[in-house]
Design a protein around this motif. Structure first.
Motif, PDB file in Angstrom:
ATOM      1  N   GLU A  20      18.704  -3.814  84.420  1.00 41.85           N
ATOM      2  CA  GLU A  20      17.926  -5.035  84.675  1.00 41.85           C
ATOM      3  C   GLU A  20      18.536  -5.911  85.763  1.00 41.85           C
ATOM      4  O   GLU A  20      18.094  -7.037  85.980  1.00 41.85           O
ATOM      5  CB  GLU A  20      17.789  -5.864  83.388  1.00 41.85           C
ATOM      6  N   TYR A  21      19.534  -5.372  86.477  1.00 40.77           N
ATOM      7  CA  TYR A  21      20.183  -6.200  87.491  1.00 40.77           C
ATOM      8  C   TYR A  21      19.194  -6.633  88.560  1.00 40.77           C
ATOM      9  O   TYR A  21      18.447  -5.820  89.109  1.00 40.77           O
ATOM     10  CB  TYR A  21      21.340  -5.442  88.150  1.00 40.77           C
ATOM     11  N   ASN A  22      19.215  -7.940  88.835  1.00 41.05           N
ATOM     12  CA  ASN A  22      18.362  -8.523  89.868  1.00 41.05           C
ATOM     13  C   ASN A  22      19.176  -9.596  90.577  1.00 41.05           C
ATOM     14  O   ASN A  22      19.469 -10.647  89.998  1.00 41.05           O
ATOM     15  CB  ASN A  22      17.095  -9.121  89.261  1.00 41.05           C
ATOM     16  N   GLU A  23      19.541  -9.334  91.802  1.00 37.79           N
ATOM     17  CA  GLU A  23      20.408 -10.251  92.538  1.00 37.79           C
ATOM     18  C   GLU A  23      19.744 -11.602  92.763  1.00 37.79           C
ATOM     19  O   GLU A  23      20.390 -12.649  92.640  1.00 37.79           O
ATOM     20  CB  GLU A  23      20.787  -9.630  93.884  1.00 37.79           C
ATOM     21  N   ASP A  24      18.452 -11.609  93.080  1.00 42.56           N
ATOM     22  CA  ASP A  24      17.754 -12.862  93.370  1.00 42.56           C
ATOM     23  C   ASP A  24      17.634 -13.749  92.141  1.00 42.56           C
ATOM     24  O   ASP A  24      17.738 -14.974  92.236  1.00 42.56           O
ATOM     25  CB  ASP A  24      16.369 -12.565  93.943  1.00 42.56           C
ATOM     26  N   GLU A  25      17.399 -13.150  90.987  1.00 46.43           N
ATOM     27  CA  GLU A  25      17.200 -13.926  89.765  1.00 46.43           C
ATOM     28  C   GLU A  25      18.482 -14.085  88.957  1.00 46.43           C
ATOM     29  O   GLU A  25      18.506 -14.780  87.941  1.00 46.43           O
ATOM     30  CB  GLU A  25      16.131 -13.256  88.889  1.00 46.43           C
ATOM     31  N   GLY A  26      19.569 -13.449  89.405  1.00 47.09           N
ATOM     32  CA  GLY A  26      20.849 -13.591  88.730  1.00 47.09           C
ATOM     33  C   GLY A  26      20.900 -12.914  87.374  1.00 47.09           C
ATOM     34  O   GLY A  26      21.630 -13.363  86.487  1.00 47.09           O
ATOM     35  N   GLU A  27      20.160 -11.846  87.185  1.00 45.35           N
ATOM     36  CA  GLU A  27      20.139 -11.143  85.903  1.00 45.35           C
ATOM     37  C   GLU A  27      20.933  -9.842  85.998  1.00 45.35           C
ATOM     38  O   GLU A  27      21.088  -9.258  87.066  1.00 45.35           O
ATOM     39  CB  GLU A  27      18.694 -10.844  85.485  1.00 45.35           C
ATOM     40  N   GLU A  85      29.148  -9.388  89.853  1.00 46.68           N
ATOM     41  CA  GLU A  85      28.121 -10.373  89.523  1.00 46.68           C
ATOM     42  C   GLU A  85      27.984 -10.451  88.005  1.00 46.68           C
ATOM     43  O   GLU A  85      27.812  -9.427  87.330  1.00 46.68           O
ATOM     44  CB  GLU A  85      26.761  -9.992  90.127  1.00 46.68           C
ATOM     45  N   ASN A  86      28.076 -11.669  87.479  1.00 42.15           N
ATOM     46  CA  ASN A  86      27.857 -11.943  86.047  1.00 42.15           C
ATOM     47  C   ASN A  86      28.842 -11.220  85.123  1.00 42.15           C
ATOM     48  O   ASN A  86      28.478 -10.793  84.026  1.00 42.15           O
ATOM     49  CB  ASN A  86      26.424 -11.590  85.645  1.00 42.15           C
TER      50      ASN A  86
END
Length: 242
Positions: free
Chosen positions: A41-48, A75-76
């Motif tokens: 579910e990684y999404n760079e734009d949404e920070g998920e 990230e995260n």
């Protein structure tokens, strides 16, 4: 004799075919490249989701000795979980010494990240919750003020009065001085009594002492003269008498 350069080149070609759209070759002397590892579910734009960019560097005698594996970007993922992942990959490297292991390391990192995703999410949410609670507690303490007891207030009041009188040049009272109206007001001990009664009634309730309110006493226009400006004013005469 082992031809390390040949083995490294062959592995690199195999890795490029597997991760053709993701691998980034950044050097060849020694071989250095990056491969991203991320949750579904990684999404760079949404920070998920979670993301780790693994950077590999082949040492001169790799695969007989361990390659260098670094976290180029993340990230995260907090430092605690990164340490756990680093130890997990070190175990994989130790188990696979002597064999081409880049694919094994990337697969192990991806599996670990996906399995830890829920735990990481929970731990990060818990850390954010505790941080918010701490900030709210600190703000609440500021708003509540400082708990004042009768003893602590009297000690503070005595020091405050002493400094204020010295600042205004008021003499220390001996009981013989003829006091002005301002000095009478400033030395009125009944004010202390009223403060004590207030504190006693408040009990354990936290009270904030605003020193600026006491400082405003200096701005009061209290007549220091013994006589009124009205020449006909007689303090001993009753206005209703004949």
């Amino acid at each position: 004799m082992v031809d390390y350069a040949q083995e490294q080149q062959e592995e690199l070609e195999a890795i490029e075919s597997i991760y053709s759209e993701e691998i980034d070759i950044i050097g060849d002397g020694p071989h250095r490249f990056t491969i991203p590892v991320k949750t579904e579910e990684y999404n760079e734009d949404e920070g998920e989701g979670r993301y780790v960019l693994l950077k590999f560097t082949f040492t001169p005698k790799y695969p007989s000795e361990a390659p260098l594996v670094e976290f180029e970007e993340t990230e995260n993922i907090d430092d605690v979980h990164l340490d756990e992942l680093h130890k997990h990959l070190e175990e994989q490297i130790e188990e696979n010494l002597g064999m081409q292991m880049v694919f094994t390391i990337v697969s192990a990192a991806l599996e670990w990240l996906c399995e830890k995703n829920d735990q990481i999410k929970h731990d990060m949410e818990e850390a954010a919750r505790k941080k918010k609670e701490k900030e709210e507690e600190e703000e609440r303490k500021k708003l509540e003020g400082t708990k004042v007891t009768i003893e602590s207030f009297l000690a503070w009041k005595a020091e405050f009065d002493r400094e204020r009188l010295e600042k205004k040049g008021v003499k220390v009272l001996t009981g013989k001085e003829k006091l002005t109206g301002r000095e009478l007001f400033m030395s009125d001990t009944t004010l202390n009594d009223s403060d004590i009664k207030f504190l006693a009634a408040a009990g354990d309730t936290a009270i904030t002492v605003d020193e600026s309110l006491f400082e405003e006493l200096d701005d009061l226009d209290i007549d220091d003269d013994e006589e009124s400006d009205d020449p006909d004013w007689n303090p001993g005469k009753n206005d209703d008498s004949d």
